[in-house]
Design a protein around this motif. Structure first.
Motif, PDB file in Angstrom:
ATOM      1  N   SER A   1      24.306  43.664  45.952  1.00  0.00           N
ATOM      2  CA  SER A   1      23.089  44.411  45.640  1.00  0.00           C
ATOM      3  C   SER A   1      22.645  44.056  44.225  1.00  0.00           C
ATOM      4  CB  SER A   1      23.344  45.914  45.753  1.00  0.00           C
ATOM      5  OG  SER A   1      22.255  46.654  45.258  1.00  0.00           O
ATOM      6  N   THR A   2      21.321  43.970  44.063  1.00  0.00           N
ATOM      7  CA  THR A   2      20.772  43.703  42.729  1.00  0.00           C
ATOM      8  C   THR A   2      21.043  44.861  41.789  1.00  0.00           C
ATOM      9  OG1 THR A   2      19.026  42.407  43.784  1.00  0.00           O
ATOM     10  CG2 THR A   2      18.685  43.029  41.491  1.00  0.00           C
ATOM     11  N   LYS A   3      21.021  46.084  42.327  1.00  0.00           N
ATOM     12  CA  LYS A   3      21.250  47.267  41.515  1.00  0.00           C
ATOM     13  C   LYS A   3      22.658  47.281  40.935  1.00  0.00           C
ATOM     14  CE  LYS A   3      21.151  52.311  41.740  1.00  0.00           C
ATOM     15  NZ  LYS A   3      20.920  53.500  42.618  1.00  0.00           N
ATOM     16  N   LEU A   4      23.643  46.808  41.721  1.00  0.00           N
ATOM     17  CA  LEU A   4      25.028  46.785  41.254  1.00  0.00           C
ATOM     18  C   LEU A   4      25.367  45.526  40.470  1.00  0.00           C
ATOM     19  CD1 LEU A   4      26.845  48.162  44.427  1.00  0.00           C
ATOM     20  CD2 LEU A   4      26.275  49.390  42.334  1.00  0.00           C
ATOM     21  N   GLY A   5      24.418  44.607  40.345  1.00  0.00           N
ATOM     22  CA  GLY A   5      24.669  43.391  39.591  1.00  0.00           C
ATOM     23  C   GLY A   5      25.499  42.374  40.318  1.00  0.00           C
ATOM     24  N   THR A   6      25.512  42.417  41.653  1.00  0.00           N
ATOM     25  CA  THR A   6      26.281  41.456  42.441  1.00  0.00           C
ATOM     26  C   THR A   6      25.392  40.427  43.134  1.00  0.00           C
ATOM     27  OG1 THR A   6      26.316  43.114  44.218  1.00  0.00           O
ATOM     28  CG2 THR A   6      28.275  42.944  42.822  1.00  0.00           C
ATOM     29  N   VAL A   7      24.090  40.446  42.865  1.00  0.00           N
ATOM     30  CA  VAL A   7      23.179  39.373  43.275  1.00  0.00           C
ATOM     31  C   VAL A   7      22.671  38.732  41.988  1.00  0.00           C
ATOM     32  CG1 VAL A   7      21.053  38.760  44.470  1.00  0.00           C
ATOM     33  CG2 VAL A   7      22.532  40.542  45.410  1.00  0.00           C
ATOM     34  N   VAL A   8      23.193  37.555  41.651  1.00  0.00           N
ATOM     35  CA  VAL A   8      22.948  36.946  40.340  1.00  0.00           C
ATOM     36  C   VAL A   8      22.598  35.472  40.510  1.00  0.00           C
ATOM     37  CG1 VAL A   8      24.446  38.553  39.106  1.00  0.00           C
ATOM     38  CG2 VAL A   8      25.417  36.472  40.094  1.00  0.00           C
ATOM     39  N   LYS A   9      22.088  34.922  39.409  1.00  0.00           N
ATOM     40  CA  LYS A   9      21.747  33.495  39.413  1.00  0.00           C
ATOM     41  C   LYS A   9      22.986  32.632  39.304  1.00  0.00           C
ATOM     42  CE  LYS A   9      18.862  30.023  39.292  1.00  0.00           C
ATOM     43  NZ  LYS A   9      18.038  29.665  40.484  1.00  0.00           N
ATOM     44  N   ASP A  10      23.908  32.994  38.378  1.00  0.00           N
ATOM     45  CA  ASP A  10      25.139  32.222  38.170  1.00  0.00           C
ATOM     46  C   ASP A  10      26.337  33.139  38.423  1.00  0.00           C
ATOM     47  OD1 ASP A  10      27.114  30.482  37.501  1.00  0.00           O
ATOM     48  OD2 ASP A  10      26.315  29.966  35.515  1.00  0.00           O
ATOM     49  N   PRO A  11      26.994  33.054  39.562  1.00  0.00           N
ATOM     50  CA  PRO A  11      28.111  33.962  39.868  1.00  0.00           C
ATOM     51  C   PRO A  11      29.293  33.820  38.922  1.00  0.00           C
ATOM     52  CG  PRO A  11      27.304  32.904  41.863  1.00  0.00           C
ATOM     53  CD  PRO A  11      26.649  32.213  40.711  1.00  0.00           C
ATOM     54  N   ALA A  12      29.550  32.631  38.401  1.00  0.00           N
ATOM     55  CA  ALA A  12      30.722  32.418  37.546  1.00  0.00           C
ATOM     56  C   ALA A  12      30.632  33.232  36.261  1.00  0.00           C
ATOM     57  CB  ALA A  12      30.880  30.933  37.235  1.00  0.00           C
TER      58      ALA A  12
ATOM     59  N   ARG B   1      29.216  50.473  38.301  1.00  0.00           N
ATOM     60  CA  ARG B   1      30.352  49.610  37.953  1.00  0.00           C
ATOM     61  C   ARG B   1      30.563  49.688  36.452  1.00  0.00           C
ATOM     62  NH1 ARG B   1      33.453  45.686  39.713  1.00  0.00           N
ATOM     63  NH2 ARG B   1      32.612  45.941  41.798  1.00  0.00           N
ATOM     64  N   LEU B   2      31.829  49.649  36.038  1.00  0.00           N
ATOM     65  CA  LEU B   2      32.163  49.832  34.626  1.00  0.00           C
ATOM     66  C   LEU B   2      33.313  48.910  34.247  1.00  0.00           C
ATOM     67  CD1 LEU B   2      31.879  51.514  31.974  1.00  0.00           C
ATOM     68  CD2 LEU B   2      33.557  53.092  32.959  1.00  0.00           C
ATOM     69  N   ARG B   3      33.183  48.337  33.063  1.00  0.00           N
ATOM     70  CA  ARG B   3      34.284  47.555  32.487  1.00  0.00           C
ATOM     71  C   ARG B   3      34.915  48.385  31.386  1.00  0.00           C
ATOM     72  NH1 ARG B   3      36.436  42.508  32.189  1.00  0.00           N
ATOM     73  NH2 ARG B   3      37.321  41.885  30.191  1.00  0.00           N
ATOM     74  N   LEU B   4      36.169  48.740  31.563  1.00  0.00           N
ATOM     75  CA  LEU B   4      36.871  49.601  30.615  1.00  0.00           C
ATOM     76  C   LEU B   4      37.307  48.813  29.390  1.00  0.00           C
ATOM     77  CD1 LEU B   4      39.096  51.537  33.178  1.00  0.00           C
ATOM     78  CD2 LEU B   4      37.054  52.401  32.025  1.00  0.00           C
ATOM     79  N   PRO B   5      37.487  49.480  28.254  1.00  0.00           N
ATOM     80  CA  PRO B   5      37.993  48.781  27.059  1.00  0.00           C
ATOM     81  C   PRO B   5      39.352  48.137  27.297  1.00  0.00           C
ATOM     82  CG  PRO B   5      37.129  50.942  26.474  1.00  0.00           C
ATOM     83  CD  PRO B   5      37.150  50.882  27.968  1.00  0.00           C
ATOM     84  N   HIS B   6      40.186  48.796  28.111  1.00  0.00           N
ATOM     85  CA  HIS B   6      41.497  48.247  28.484  1.00  0.00           C
ATOM     86  C   HIS B   6      41.531  48.151  30.013  1.00  0.00           C
ATOM     87  CE1 HIS B   6      42.807  48.950  24.342  1.00  0.00           C
ATOM     88  NE2 HIS B   6      42.230  50.135  24.450  1.00  0.00           N
ATOM     89  N   PRO B   7      41.130  47.013  30.573  1.00  0.00           N
ATOM     90  CA  PRO B   7      41.017  46.892  32.035  1.00  0.00           C
ATOM     91  C   PRO B   7      42.354  47.108  32.737  1.00  0.00           C
ATOM     92  CG  PRO B   7      39.921  45.061  30.929  1.00  0.00           C
ATOM     93  CD  PRO B   7      40.736  45.777  29.885  1.00  0.00           C
ATOM     94  N   VAL B   8      42.257  47.657  33.926  1.00  0.00           N
ATOM     95  CA  VAL B   8      43.433  47.858  34.771  1.00  0.00           C
ATOM     96  C   VAL B   8      43.615  46.596  35.602  1.00  0.00           C
ATOM     97  CG1 VAL B   8      44.510  49.306  36.521  1.00  0.00           C
ATOM     98  CG2 VAL B   8      42.957  50.320  34.836  1.00  0.00           C
ATOM     99  N   SER B   9      44.723  45.919  35.421  1.00  0.00           N
ATOM    100  CA  SER B   9      44.936  44.649  36.118  1.00  0.00           C
ATOM    101  C   SER B   9      45.117  44.899  37.611  1.00  0.00           C
ATOM    102  CB  SER B   9      46.181  43.936  35.560  1.00  0.00           C
ATOM    103  OG  SER B   9      47.339  44.734  35.752  1.00  0.00           O
ATOM    104  N   THR B  10      44.285  44.227  38.383  1.00  0.00           N
ATOM    105  CA  THR B  10      44.343  44.322  39.838  1.00  0.00           C
ATOM    106  C   THR B  10      44.184  42.925  40.431  1.00  0.00           C
ATOM    107  OG1 THR B  10      41.962  44.764  39.893  1.00  0.00           O
ATOM    108  CG2 THR B  10      43.435  46.667  39.920  1.00  0.00           C
ATOM    109  N   ASP B  11      44.758  42.721  41.569  1.00  0.00           N
ATOM    110  CA  ASP B  11      44.626  41.442  42.267  1.00  0.00           C
ATOM    111  C   ASP B  11      43.363  41.493  43.136  1.00  0.00           C
ATOM    112  OD1 ASP B  11      46.994  40.627  41.115  1.00  0.00           O
ATOM    113  OD2 ASP B  11      48.201  41.416  42.765  1.00  0.00           O
ATOM    114  N   VAL B  12      42.216  41.295  42.498  1.00  0.00           N
ATOM    115  CA  VAL B  12      40.932  41.388  43.193  1.00  0.00           C
ATOM    116  C   VAL B  12      40.585  40.029  43.800  1.00  0.00           C
ATOM    117  CG1 VAL B  12      38.490  41.942  42.964  1.00  0.00           C
ATOM    118  CG2 VAL B  12      40.175  43.192  41.626  1.00  0.00           C
TER     119      VAL B  12
END
Length: 309
Positions: free
Chosen positions: A204-215, A123-134
């Protein structure tokens, strides 16, 4: 006593002539069963013995073709490649009349890799994110502080058992899924991996989607993008039609650097190599990039691409 030799000679001639008439008068099919019986007793000989000797005698044996272990690659030396500005110029010509915010630029990176080897996924956060309705779903205790904060951050679904029942019924109404660490055991017990795993939505913990604080990670999840290798190609939305060439350059550079890091991590297991980078759009063609920002002989400037979309 009379001489019997003339009589015997005549009788022998009569018997021979009678035998010739009987033989000529017999129909041809009469002899067919005898020839068939004789033919059935003869067996056709098959080549046997050493295969090498059979090859010398002219017997050709078919060999099984071995399947390819790598994906098919093409020589890029003779293909036409474009600078980033020229590629954006041609793609915008195909997208005339489209809204700058609705059309997206996509980049596809072709890899030289084994078919059965490990794949790149991150997973990657770009310098200029592409706006999507996620649409984000957060699996956490429904009456907890995590659920309240997730709803404020923009989550469309929050809870545990209600989400599990909806997923089992086939109602998967979200694009991303985050799991709070306290709810991971319940999620595994409900066997959500059978339903969310094939869709790439299982936390998944590897993808960073299992976290202590989701917000806290929802901001990066909304602005970030996930990429995954499929059939030796990695595709990702890299920008929108209204992006300037400088913004596109920064996004592509960040994406390529992230891929190189992923390849270095897998270098101990398998050798991967980037062989082609192609820029395309929602309705436009794919144009291979040569790694330069602008060609010296280009008929357009980055400023012209920045002002008109």
């Amino acid at each position: 006593m009379a001489n019997l030799s003339p009589c015997l000679a005549q009788m022998s001639k009569l018997s021979l002539s009678a035998g010739r008439q009987i033989a000529h008068s017999l129909p041809a099919p009469f002899l067919a069963p005898a020839t068939k019986r004789y033919a059935s007793n003869t067996k056709e000989k098959k080549p046997a013995g050493n295969p090498q000797k059979n090859k010398q005698k002219g017997v050709v044996e078919k060999k099984k073709k071995k399947g390819r272990t790598t994906y098919l690659q093409y020589d890029q030396k003779d293909s036409e490649q474009f600078s980033l500005c020229d590629a954006m110029r041609y793609i915008r010509a195909f997208e005339v009349g489209q809204k700058p915010t609705s059309v997206k630029y996509d980049v596809a990176v072709k890899l030289k890799s084994l078919k059965n080897g490990p794949v790149i996924r991150n997973r990657l956060r770009l310098p200029h994110p592409v706006s999507t309705d996620v649409r984000i779903c957060v699996v956490c205790p429904p009456d907890s502080k995590y659920a309240e904060d997730a709803l404020k951050a923009g989550a469309v679904l929050v809870g545990e058992e209600a989400i599990f029942d909806a997923v089992k019924d086939g109602r998967i109404e979200f694009d991303r899924c985050i799991c709070q660490t306290d709810s991971l055991a319940k999620m595994n017990k409900a066997q959500m991996g059978r339903f969310l795993g094939p869709r790439g939505l299982m936390p998944s913990t590897k993808l960073g989607t299992v976290v202590k604080d989701p917000a806290l990670v929802m901001k990066d999840l909304i602005g970030g993008a996930e990429y995954r290798e499929r059939l030796g190609v990695i595709r990702m939305a890299i920008g929108q039609l209204g992006f300037t060439p400088e913004e596109m350059q920064r996004n592509i550079k960040t994406f390529i650097e992230a891929l190189r890091k992923d390849i270095n991590v897998l270098s101990e297991k398998i050798n991967k190599e980037m062989v082609e980078v192609v820029l395309s759009s929602t309705h436009g063609p794919g144009l291979p990039l040569n790694g330069t920002f602008i060609d010296p002989n280009s008929k357009i400037t980055p400023r012209e691409l920045s002002t008109g979309a």
